[in-house]
Design a protein around this motif. Structure first.
Motif, PDB file in Angstrom:
ATOM      1  N   LEU A 106       0.832  -1.194   0.000  1.00 12.35           N
ATOM      2  CA  LEU A 106       0.000   0.000   0.000  1.00 12.35           C
ATOM      3  C   LEU A 106       0.873   1.253   0.000  1.00 12.35           C
ATOM      4  O   LEU A 106       1.893   1.321   0.686  1.00 12.35           O
ATOM      5  CB  LEU A 106      -0.921   0.010   1.212  1.00 12.35           C
ATOM      6  CG  LEU A 106      -1.962  -1.113   1.297  1.00 12.35           C
ATOM      7  CD1 LEU A 106      -2.805  -0.956   2.559  1.00 12.35           C
ATOM      8  CD2 LEU A 106      -2.848  -1.137   0.063  1.00 12.35           C
ATOM      9  N   CYS A 107       0.432   2.247  -0.740  1.00 13.30           N
ATOM     10  CA  CYS A 107       1.180   3.505  -0.812  1.00 13.30           C
ATOM     11  C   CYS A 107       1.278   4.178   0.549  1.00 13.30           C
ATOM     12  O   CYS A 107       2.308   4.771   0.879  1.00 13.30           O
ATOM     13  CB  CYS A 107       0.506   4.452  -1.811  1.00 13.30           C
ATOM     14  SG  CYS A 107       0.583   3.874  -3.520  1.00 13.30           S
ATOM     15  N   ILE A 108       0.217   4.092   1.339  1.00 12.42           N
ATOM     16  CA  ILE A 108       0.202   4.789   2.626  1.00 12.42           C
ATOM     17  C   ILE A 108       1.294   4.267   3.557  1.00 12.42           C
ATOM     18  O   ILE A 108       1.788   4.982   4.423  1.00 12.42           O
ATOM     19  CB  ILE A 108      -1.186   4.662   3.298  1.00 12.42           C
ATOM     20  CG1 ILE A 108      -1.316   5.622   4.487  1.00 12.42           C
ATOM     21  CG2 ILE A 108      -1.471   3.232   3.693  1.00 12.42           C
ATOM     22  CD1 ILE A 108      -1.177   7.074   4.129  1.00 12.42           C
ATOM     23  N   ASP A 109       1.706   3.008   3.359  1.00 11.09           N
ATOM     24  CA  ASP A 109       2.758   2.435   4.204  1.00 11.09           C
ATOM     25  C   ASP A 109       4.119   3.071   3.916  1.00 11.09           C
ATOM     26  O   ASP A 109       5.032   3.004   4.750  1.00 11.09           O
ATOM     27  CB  ASP A 109       2.852   0.923   3.993  1.00 11.09           C
ATOM     28  CG  ASP A 109       1.613   0.190   4.494  1.00 11.09           C
ATOM     29  OD1 ASP A 109       0.944   0.732   5.393  1.00 11.09           O
ATOM     30  OD2 ASP A 109       1.317  -0.909   3.986  1.00 11.09           O
ATOM     31  N   TYR A 110       4.262   3.683   2.745  1.00 14.65           N
ATOM     32  CA  TYR A 110       5.541   4.262   2.359  1.00 14.65           C
ATOM     33  C   TYR A 110       5.489   5.787   2.219  1.00 14.65           C
ATOM     34  O   TYR A 110       6.537   6.448   2.276  1.00 14.65           O
ATOM     35  CB  TYR A 110       6.003   3.658   1.022  1.00 14.65           C
ATOM     36  CG  TYR A 110       6.267   2.184   1.122  1.00 14.65           C
ATOM     37  CD1 TYR A 110       7.530   1.697   1.457  1.00 14.65           C
ATOM     38  CD2 TYR A 110       5.244   1.252   0.914  1.00 14.65           C
ATOM     39  CE1 TYR A 110       7.764   0.337   1.574  1.00 14.65           C
ATOM     40  CE2 TYR A 110       5.469  -0.109   1.038  1.00 14.65           C
ATOM     41  CZ  TYR A 110       6.725  -0.559   1.366  1.00 14.65           C
ATOM     42  OH  TYR A 110       6.951  -1.908   1.493  1.00 14.65           O
ATOM     43  N   SER A 129      -7.371   7.265  -2.228  1.00 17.72           N
ATOM     44  CA  SER A 129      -7.684   6.570  -0.979  1.00 17.72           C
ATOM     45  C   SER A 129      -6.435   5.969  -0.342  1.00 17.72           C
ATOM     46  O   SER A 129      -5.466   5.630  -1.028  1.00 17.72           O
ATOM     47  CB  SER A 129      -8.711   5.465  -1.256  1.00 17.72           C
ATOM     48  OG  SER A 129      -8.787   4.557  -0.192  1.00 17.72           O
ATOM     49  N   SER A 130      -6.490   5.788   0.962  1.00 18.75           N
ATOM     50  CA  SER A 130      -5.379   5.146   1.674  1.00 18.75           C
ATOM     51  C   SER A 130      -5.271   3.667   1.322  1.00 18.75           C
ATOM     52  O   SER A 130      -4.278   3.016   1.658  1.00 18.75           O
ATOM     53  CB  SER A 130      -5.562   5.302   3.189  1.00 18.75           C
ATOM     54  OG  SER A 130      -6.797   4.743   3.602  1.00 18.75           O
ATOM     55  N   ASN A 131      -6.276   3.122   0.639  1.00 21.58           N
ATOM     56  CA  ASN A 131      -6.250   1.716   0.229  1.00 21.58           C
ATOM     57  C   ASN A 131      -5.548   1.502  -1.109  1.00 21.58           C
ATOM     58  O   ASN A 131      -5.382   0.366  -1.547  1.00 21.58           O
ATOM     59  CB  ASN A 131      -7.673   1.159   0.129  1.00 21.58           C
ATOM     60  CG  ASN A 131      -8.330   1.016   1.483  1.00 21.58           C
ATOM     61  OD1 ASN A 131      -7.667   0.692   2.463  1.00 21.58           O
ATOM     62  ND2 ASN A 131      -9.631   1.270   1.561  1.00 21.58           N
ATOM     63  N   ILE A 174      -3.040  11.685  -0.268  1.00 21.82           N
ATOM     64  CA  ILE A 174      -3.703  10.500   0.275  1.00 21.82           C
ATOM     65  C   ILE A 174      -4.597  10.885   1.448  1.00 21.82           C
ATOM     66  O   ILE A 174      -4.149  11.513   2.409  1.00 21.82           O
ATOM     67  CB  ILE A 174      -2.671   9.450   0.744  1.00 21.82           C
ATOM     68  CG1 ILE A 174      -1.709   9.105  -0.393  1.00 21.82           C
ATOM     69  CG2 ILE A 174      -3.370   8.192   1.245  1.00 21.82           C
ATOM     70  CD1 ILE A 174      -0.549   8.216   0.042  1.00 21.82           C
ATOM     71  N   THR A 175      -5.863  10.510   1.354  1.00 24.74           N
ATOM     72  CA  THR A 175      -6.799  10.669   2.470  1.00 24.74           C
ATOM     73  C   THR A 175      -7.394   9.297   2.761  1.00 24.74           C
ATOM     74  O   THR A 175      -7.177   8.341   2.016  1.00 24.74           O
ATOM     75  CB  THR A 175      -7.926  11.666   2.144  1.00 24.74           C
ATOM     76  OG1 THR A 175      -8.670  11.189   1.007  1.00 24.74           O
ATOM     77  CG2 THR A 175      -7.358  13.040   1.822  1.00 24.74           C
ATOM     78  N   LYS A 176      -8.170   9.199   3.819  1.00 27.03           N
ATOM     79  CA  LYS A 176      -8.684   7.891   4.210  1.00 27.03           C
ATOM     80  C   LYS A 176      -9.524   7.263   3.107  1.00 27.03           C
ATOM     81  O   LYS A 176      -9.354   6.088   2.770  1.00 27.03           O
ATOM     82  CB  LYS A 176      -9.499   8.002   5.500  1.00 27.03           C
ATOM     83  CG  LYS A 176      -9.990   6.660   6.020  1.00 27.03           C
ATOM     84  CD  LYS A 176     -10.709   6.811   7.358  1.00 27.03           C
ATOM     85  CE  LYS A 176     -11.173   5.436   7.858  1.00 27.03           C
ATOM     86  NZ  LYS A 176     -11.898   5.548   9.150  1.00 27.03           N
ATOM     87  N   SER A 177     -10.449   8.025   2.544  1.00 27.56           N
ATOM     88  CA  SER A 177     -11.311   7.450   1.497  1.00 27.56           C
ATOM     89  C   SER A 177     -11.400   8.357   0.274  1.00 27.56           C
ATOM     90  O   SER A 177     -12.462   8.488  -0.320  1.00 27.56           O
ATOM     91  CB  SER A 177     -12.714   7.174   2.051  1.00 27.56           C
ATOM     92  OG  SER A 177     -13.277   8.343   2.629  1.00 27.56           O
ATOM     93  N   GLY A 213      -0.966  11.675   3.704  1.00 28.32           N
ATOM     94  CA  GLY A 213       0.227  11.280   2.966  1.00 28.32           C
ATOM     95  C   GLY A 213       0.235  11.931   1.600  1.00 28.32           C
ATOM     96  O   GLY A 213      -0.764  12.503   1.164  1.00 28.32           O
ATOM     97  N   MET A 214       1.361  11.830   0.909  1.00 31.29           N
ATOM     98  CA  MET A 214       1.467  12.448  -0.412  1.00 31.29           C
ATOM     99  C   MET A 214       2.524  11.737  -1.251  1.00 31.29           C
ATOM    100  O   MET A 214       3.564  11.317  -0.743  1.00 31.29           O
ATOM    101  CB  MET A 214       1.832  13.927  -0.286  1.00 31.29           C
ATOM    102  CG  MET A 214       1.854  14.669  -1.615  1.00 31.29           C
ATOM    103  SD  MET A 214       2.344  16.414  -1.450  1.00 31.29           S
ATOM    104  CE  MET A 214       4.113  16.221  -1.236  1.00 31.29           C
TER     105      MET A 214
END
Length: 263
Positions: free
Chosen positions: A121-125, A209-211, A236-239, A248-249
């Motif tokens: 997932l992108c949000i992890d990085y 999305s954060s997914n 990046i936002t939650k949904s 995130g960005m």
């Protein structure tokens, strides 16, 4: 005679050891392939028999989280299936292993299984604090922020925390240049963000999305580039909605990192 028997026994032991090692390698490969094949069934919610290549075709054409990755590596994924068939057919003929996967094949298949079954997932990085400004903030303070944080994109919000637009490094430089050319030497500390009159006609940013995973991000960047519509930032936002807090960005400078996961 005794020496000959000893040599034969040693040769037989070596041969058995080699066969066991080959069987271990083959079982490892088949286990990885079956894990991949089973995951495709679960992904497609398929409870009936469907040829492996048909699964690949459908997944690459549909909008699954891994579709972009499968499309990019379609030939390799098909080859893994061909190698599996060579192994299986040899076992069916006389239970002899005619095809032994190399260590490279094992490692590559293992890497693909990991990337497909658990897409990164992108949000992890790219989880990070994204600095924002409001209409009442001064342009001077914003420039200090851009310099200190190396930011090229800064989201702008109203006093009611409603997302409005994005200030870019190139746009603000152009605006300052215009002021200087017009001999308009203004005090930037007194100019507020609301005075900039930024056009929202061109949107070279997106909210996601954060997914979203690395493959989907790569597809978005690549598709926009092919269409000649450059995309320089994904917030990046939650949904995915712009009215949520940015957590995130990803920027165009992050493409190299994303490619490490996709290629």
């Amino acid at each position: 005679m005794t020496k000959d028997l000893s040599e034969e026994a040693a040769t037989e032991i070596d041969a058995n050891k080699k066969r066991q090692e080959e069987q271990t390698i083959v079982m490892r490969y088949l286990s990885l392939f079956n894990e991949l094949d089973k995951y495709f069934d679960e992904l497609m919610e398929n409870d009936r028999f469907l040829p492996y290549n048909d699964k690949l075709k459908q997944i690459s054409e549909w909008k699954f989280a891994i579709s972009w990755f499968v499309r990019l590596h379609l030939s390799e994924l098909k080859y893994f299936w061909e190698l599996r068939n060579h192994i299986a057919h040899g076992l069916k003929v006389d239970e002899y292993l005619y095809a032994i996967p190399t260590e490279r094949a094992i490692n590559k298949l293992s890497e693909f299984v990991e990337k497909i079954v658990e897409p990164p997932l992108c949000i992890d990085y790219f989880r990070k604090e994204v600095y924002c400004v409001h209409l009442q903030d001064s342009v001077a303070e914003m420039l200090k922020l851009m310099k200190s944080e190396w930011y090229t994109y800064i989201p702008v919000y109203s006093d009611e925390e409603e997302f409005l637009w994005v200030v870019t490094e190139s746009w603000i430089l152009q605006w300052i240049s215009e002021q200087m050319l017009d001999q308009n030497f203004i005090d930037l500390s007194k100019v507020r963000i609301k005075h900039l009159h930024i056009s929202t006609a061109v949107k070279d940013y997106l909210f996601v999305s954060s997914n979203i995973n690395m493959y989907q991000a790569d597809e978005i960047f690549t598709t926009r580039k092919r269409k000649g519509k450059w995309l320089w930032a994904m917030f990046i936002t939650k949904s995915w909605t712009s009215q949520e807090k940015i957590i995130g960005m990803m920027s165009g400078n992050d493409i190299a990192l994303i490619d490490d996961f996709v290629i």
